[in-house]
Design a protein around this motif. Structure first.
Motif, short mmCIF file in Angstrom:
data_model
loop_
_atom_site.label_atom_id
_atom_site.label_comp_id
_atom_site.label_asym_id
_atom_site.label_seq_id
_atom_site.Cartn_x
_atom_site.Cartn_y
_atom_site.Cartn_z
N ALA A 1 0.84 -1.21 0.00
CA ALA A 1 0.00 0.00 0.00
C ALA A 1 0.87 1.25 0.00
CB ALA A 1 -0.92 -0.01 1.22
N LEU A 2 1.95 1.22 0.77
CA LEU A 2 2.85 2.37 0.85
C LEU A 2 3.48 2.65 -0.51
CD1 LEU A 2 4.05 4.48 2.79
CD2 LEU A 2 5.90 2.89 3.26
N ARG A 3 3.89 1.60 -1.21
CA ARG A 3 4.49 1.78 -2.54
C ARG A 3 3.49 2.37 -3.53
NH1 ARG A 3 7.50 -2.85 -1.50
NH2 ARG A 3 5.99 -4.22 -2.51
N ARG A 4 2.23 1.93 -3.43
CA ARG A 4 1.19 2.48 -4.32
C ARG A 4 1.01 3.98 -4.08
NH1 ARG A 4 -3.64 -0.96 -2.69
NH2 ARG A 4 -4.88 0.21 -4.19
N LEU A 5 1.03 4.36 -2.80
CA LEU A 5 0.88 5.77 -2.45
C LEU A 5 2.08 6.57 -2.94
CD1 LEU A 5 -0.72 7.97 -0.91
CD2 LEU A 5 0.56 7.34 1.14
N GLU A 6 3.27 6.02 -2.74
CA GLU A 6 4.50 6.73 -3.14
C GLU A 6 4.56 6.92 -4.66
OE1 GLU A 6 7.53 4.32 -1.36
OE2 GLU A 6 7.51 5.48 0.52
N LYS A 7 4.07 5.94 -5.42
CA LYS A 7 4.08 6.05 -6.88
C LYS A 7 3.20 7.20 -7.35
CE LYS A 7 4.03 2.48 -9.75
NZ LYS A 7 3.77 1.14 -10.33
N LEU A 8 2.25 7.58 -6.51
CA LEU A 8 1.36 8.69 -6.81
C LEU A 8 2.02 10.02 -6.39
CD1 LEU A 8 -1.60 8.83 -7.82
CD2 LEU A 8 -2.32 8.87 -5.44
N ILE A 9 2.60 10.02 -5.19
CA ILE A 9 3.09 11.27 -4.59
C ILE A 9 4.44 11.72 -5.16
CG2 ILE A 9 3.95 12.30 -2.43
CD1 ILE A 9 1.71 10.76 -0.99
N HIS A 10 5.39 10.78 -5.30
CA HIS A 10 6.76 11.18 -5.67
C HIS A 10 6.86 11.95 -6.99
CE1 HIS A 10 8.76 8.18 -2.67
NE2 HIS A 10 8.22 9.22 -2.09
N PRO A 11 6.20 11.50 -8.05
CA PRO A 11 6.30 12.27 -9.30
C PRO A 11 5.70 13.68 -9.17
CG PRO A 11 5.47 10.07 -9.73
CD PRO A 11 5.44 10.25 -8.25
N ALA A 12 4.63 13.80 -8.41
CA ALA A 12 3.98 15.11 -8.23
C ALA A 12 4.89 16.07 -7.45
CB ALA A 12 2.64 14.95 -7.51
N VAL A 13 5.56 15.53 -6.41
CA VAL A 13 6.49 16.36 -5.62
C VAL A 13 7.71 16.73 -6.48
CG1 VAL A 13 8.02 16.40 -3.61
CG2 VAL A 13 5.72 15.45 -3.40
N ALA A 14 8.19 15.78 -7.27
CA ALA A 14 9.35 16.04 -8.14
C ALA A 14 9.05 17.17 -9.12
CB ALA A 14 9.74 14.77 -8.89
N ALA A 15 7.83 17.19 -9.64
CA ALA A 15 7.45 18.25 -10.58
C ALA A 15 7.43 19.61 -9.88
CB ALA A 15 6.07 17.94 -11.18
N MET A 16 6.93 19.65 -8.64
CA MET A 16 6.92 20.90 -7.87
C MET A 16 8.34 21.35 -7.54
SD MET A 16 3.68 20.20 -5.31
CE MET A 16 3.69 21.79 -4.46
N ARG A 17 9.21 20.38 -7.25
CA ARG A 17 10.61 20.71 -6.92
C ARG A 17 11.31 21.29 -8.15
NH1 ARG A 17 12.12 15.99 -4.40
NH2 ARG A 17 12.97 15.11 -6.28
N GLN A 18 11.03 20.74 -9.32
CA GLN A 18 11.63 21.24 -10.57
C GLN A 18 11.18 22.68 -10.84
OE1 GLN A 18 14.04 19.91 -12.33
NE2 GLN A 18 14.02 21.64 -13.74
N GLU A 19 9.91 22.93 -10.58
CA GLU A 19 9.35 24.28 -10.77
C GLU A 19 10.05 25.28 -9.82
OE1 GLU A 19 5.01 26.37 -10.28
OE2 GLU A 19 5.04 24.22 -10.70
N PHE A 20 10.25 24.86 -8.57
CA PHE A 20 10.94 25.69 -7.58
C PHE A 20 12.37 25.99 -8.05
CE2 PHE A 20 14.00 25.67 -4.07
CZ PHE A 20 13.54 26.72 -3.28
N LEU A 21 13.04 24.98 -8.59
CA LEU A 21 14.41 25.13 -9.06
C LEU A 21 14.47 26.17 -10.19
CD1 LEU A 21 17.33 24.07 -8.88
CD2 LEU A 21 16.69 22.20 -10.37
N GLU A 22 13.51 26.10 -11.09
CA GLU A 22 13.46 27.05 -12.22
C GLU A 22 13.20 28.48 -11.72
OE1 GLU A 22 10.60 25.25 -14.82
OE2 GLU A 22 11.95 23.57 -15.27
N GLN A 23 12.36 28.60 -10.69
CA GLN A 23 12.04 29.93 -10.15
C GLN A 23 13.23 30.56 -9.40
OE1 GLN A 23 8.68 28.93 -7.71
NE2 GLN A 23 7.20 29.07 -9.38
N ASN A 24 14.16 29.71 -8.95
CA ASN A 24 15.29 30.21 -8.14
C ASN A 24 16.63 29.99 -8.82
OD1 ASN A 24 14.17 31.04 -5.31
ND2 ASN A 24 13.08 29.19 -5.85
N GLN A 25 16.61 29.99 -10.15
CA GLN A 25 17.84 29.70 -10.91
C GLN A 25 18.95 30.71 -10.68
OE1 GLN A 25 16.77 28.89 -15.01
NE2 GLN A 25 17.70 26.89 -14.81
N ASP A 26 18.60 31.93 -10.29
CA ASP A 26 19.63 32.96 -10.12
C ASP A 26 20.22 32.97 -8.70
OD1 ASP A 26 17.24 33.72 -9.01
OD2 ASP A 26 17.42 35.84 -9.53
#
Length: 201
Positions: free
Chosen positions: A82-107
């Motif tokens: 069950a934990l793996r099923r939940l993580e497969k949902l959450i991890h990609p969504a968090v990774a996308a938010m982290r990438q967006e944050f990185l782009e916003q703070n590139q300088d």
């Protein structure tokens, strides 16, 4: 490290080690912070992007105000599948938010990723410098057991899913000790920020 992005510092530490307090100290020093837990709260909160998907996977764990974290925790704790099923949902969504944050703070010269399970989930390769927040066993236990709804059994269960603190300290580039008085912990953070910025200059 790519020249066109900030130096990425990964902040991690086991439950009750004072990681959130240390993360805020970095923010106070002007270091932009991406908080993985806060991102999860946003995704699971009222109107969050993952609420419907989580309800579909784990019926009865959400309400009009988003995911009921206690019910969801009960549904996955101690159930690796069950934990793996939940993580497969959450991890990609968090990774996308982290990438967006990185782009916003590139300088920015330096940014901080607060990632609770940095080592456990193999994320250390994605950062340039790993900081482990640590405290003595007694400090950790007292902090965690003072939390509402926490029991010895739940604490031990959570700890069993986390890499032992001693192992984390060995793998770290830097360790921040939160067993010390608050002001001393802050001094450790200030000195580390100065040192990291100086090494990038």
């Amino acid at each position: 490290m790519a020249a066109n992005r900030p130096y990425i510092v990964g902040l991690t530490g086991s439950i009750g080690m004072g990681k959130s307090t240390v993360a805020q100290m970095f923010v106070d020093e002007g270091v932009p912070l991406f908080d993985a837990d806060a991102a999860v709260h946003q995704l699971q909160g009222p109107g969050g992007a993952l609420v419907d998907d989580i309800e579909a996977l784990f019926p009865g764990t959400t309400t009009s105000s988003g995911v009921d974290r206690q019910k969801l925790g009960a549904a996955v704790l101690g159930d690796p599948v069950a934990l793996r099923r939940l993580e497969k949902l959450i991890h990609p969504a968090v990774a996308a938010m982290r990438q967006e944050f990185l782009e916003q703070n590139q300088d920015q010269p330096l940014i901080l990723f607060d990632i609770p399970l940095l080592f456990e989930k193999g994320g250390a390769g994605g950062v340039d410098h790993v900081i482990v927040v640590s405290a003595g066993d007694d400090h950790q236990r007292a902090r965690v057991l003072s939390r509402p709804g926490m029991s010895e059994q739940r604490f031990e269960q959570i700890k069993s899913l986390q890499m032992p603190d001693a192992e984390k300290r060995q793998k770290a580039n830097s360790v921040i000790d939160t067993s010390l008085p608050h002001a001393e912990t802050r001094r450790q953070v200030q000195k580390l920020v100065e040192k990291l910025k100086a090494s990038l200059a």
